[in-house]
Scaffold this active site. Structure first.
Site, PDB file in Angstrom:
ATOM      1  N   GLY A 169       0.816  -1.201   0.000  1.00 39.68           N
ATOM      2  CA  GLY A 169       0.000   0.000   0.000  1.00 39.68           C
ATOM      3  C   GLY A 169       0.850   1.250   0.000  1.00 39.68           C
ATOM      4  N   HIS A 170       0.397   2.263   0.743  1.00 39.67           N
ATOM      5  CA  HIS A 170       1.038   3.583   0.710  1.00 39.67           C
ATOM      6  C   HIS A 170       2.398   3.575   1.400  1.00 39.67           C
ATOM      7  CE1 HIS A 170       1.136   7.893   0.223  1.00 39.67           C
ATOM      8  NE2 HIS A 170       1.237   8.104   1.530  1.00 39.67           N
ATOM      9  N   PHE A 171       2.459   2.987   2.584  1.00 39.96           N
ATOM     10  CA  PHE A 171       3.715   2.954   3.337  1.00 39.96           C
ATOM     11  C   PHE A 171       4.431   1.628   3.094  1.00 39.96           C
ATOM     12  CE2 PHE A 171       1.767   6.456   5.802  1.00 39.96           C
ATOM     13  CZ  PHE A 171       2.826   7.350   5.745  1.00 39.96           C
TER      14      PHE A 171
END
Length: 300
Positions: A276-278
């Site tokens: 995902g994002h991180f």
């Protein structure tokens, strides 16, 4: 102003140092590790985190590179003056970052840009291309492709702040902060997420006056898009060696934003991770390996 430091135990000469520097009258906190005689990699974080997001990557790479990871003004352990006392814009954050590098005497460096770190780092690179040896990109747009529905309320806020502020403020709540870390993460990697990451982010978000800081930066983000044509021209003209390691399931900066780089940087190396994002939280080993291989071929 002399730097102050607190060494973390580690290999002699390469331990992570936690330091501060005075830049244009503001205290900037930064992490430093590795041997300054080695190539420098500057790590620029995003919202709502800080240089803390690079803690594991620093440990992985400190034997091979000189690493500098600052906290932007308003984030982490750097100064966070109220909006009445500091102009919170990406232009201003860039000036502070450039000022820190000048203060440290770092003339040439590679850049790791993520989220908010992208408009800061790409300003630096496009304005002084001779100083930037390579780019490592993780979830940081330089194209209009890749803006997901997450941005709808933010772009509406850019046009009508009073009418959309209440919705934007929901992004500062604890559930929203935790979601940034957990969304898009495969089930078998959820146990790699350390809750201290979003807990620290949330604690710092809730400092008095910080919501107003973040609202101002969300509003200012719209002006980053005006710079995209010039940044894309920088890519075409200077062809910086570029590694893209991006979470394919990022619902904030979508994977189309990663693929768009190849339009102007056809030799860039693109890796879409099952993340995902991180992505560093769940795929840090993979990203460290990609960086070590990539920079080893382009910087040594």
């Amino acid at each position: 102003m002399p730097d102050t430091s607190n060494d973390v135990p580690g290999r002699a000469g390469m331990a992570t140092r936690h330091r501060t520097a005075l830049v244009e009258g503001r205290t900037v906190f930064y992490r430093e590790a590795g041997d300054p005689s080695q190539p420098t990699l500057v790590l620029l974080h995003g919202f709502p985190t800080s240089s803390h997001m690079f803690r594991r990557l620093i440990e992985d790479l400190r034997g091979d590179y000189h690493l500098i990871a600052p906290d932007h003004i308003g984030f982490g352990f750097s100064d966070a003056p109220p909006v009445e006392e500091f102009t919170y814009s990406f232009d201003r954050l860039t000036e502070i970052t450039q000022g820190l590098l000048d203060h440290l005497g770092i003339d040439r460096f590679a850049l790791y840009i993520m989220d908010y770190g992208a408009p800061i780092g790409l300003r630096i690179a496009s304005r002084a291309p001779e100083r930037v040896s390579a780019l490592v990109v993780q979830s940081g747009n330089a194209y209009t492709e890749g803006f997901t529905p997450f941005w709808d309320v933010l772009f509406a806020h850019a046009k009508d702040r009073p009418g959309n502020e209440a919705e934007v403020r929901k992004l500062f709540e604890a559930d929203a902060t935790r979601w940034q870390y957990t969304h898009g993460v495969p089930q078998d990697r959820l146990d790699r997420l350390g809750p201290e990451a979003w807990t620290l982010d949330q604690d710092l978000l809730e400092r008095p006056g910080n919501a107003e800081i973040q609202l101002q930066l969300f509003w200012d983000y719209q002006f980053n898009l005006d710079l995209y044509p010039g940044i894309q021209e920088y890519f075409r003209t200077h062809r910086p060696p570029t590694l893209i390691a991006w979470g394919e399931h990022d619902e904030i900066f979508g994977a189309e934003g990663a693929r768009a780089y190849l339009r102007d940087l056809p030799d860039a190396e693109l890796h879409l991770l099952n993340a995902g994002h991180f992505a560093l939280e769940t795929h840090g080993d993979e990203i460290a390996g990609l960086i070590r291989d990539f920079l080893g071929r382009h910087l040594n």
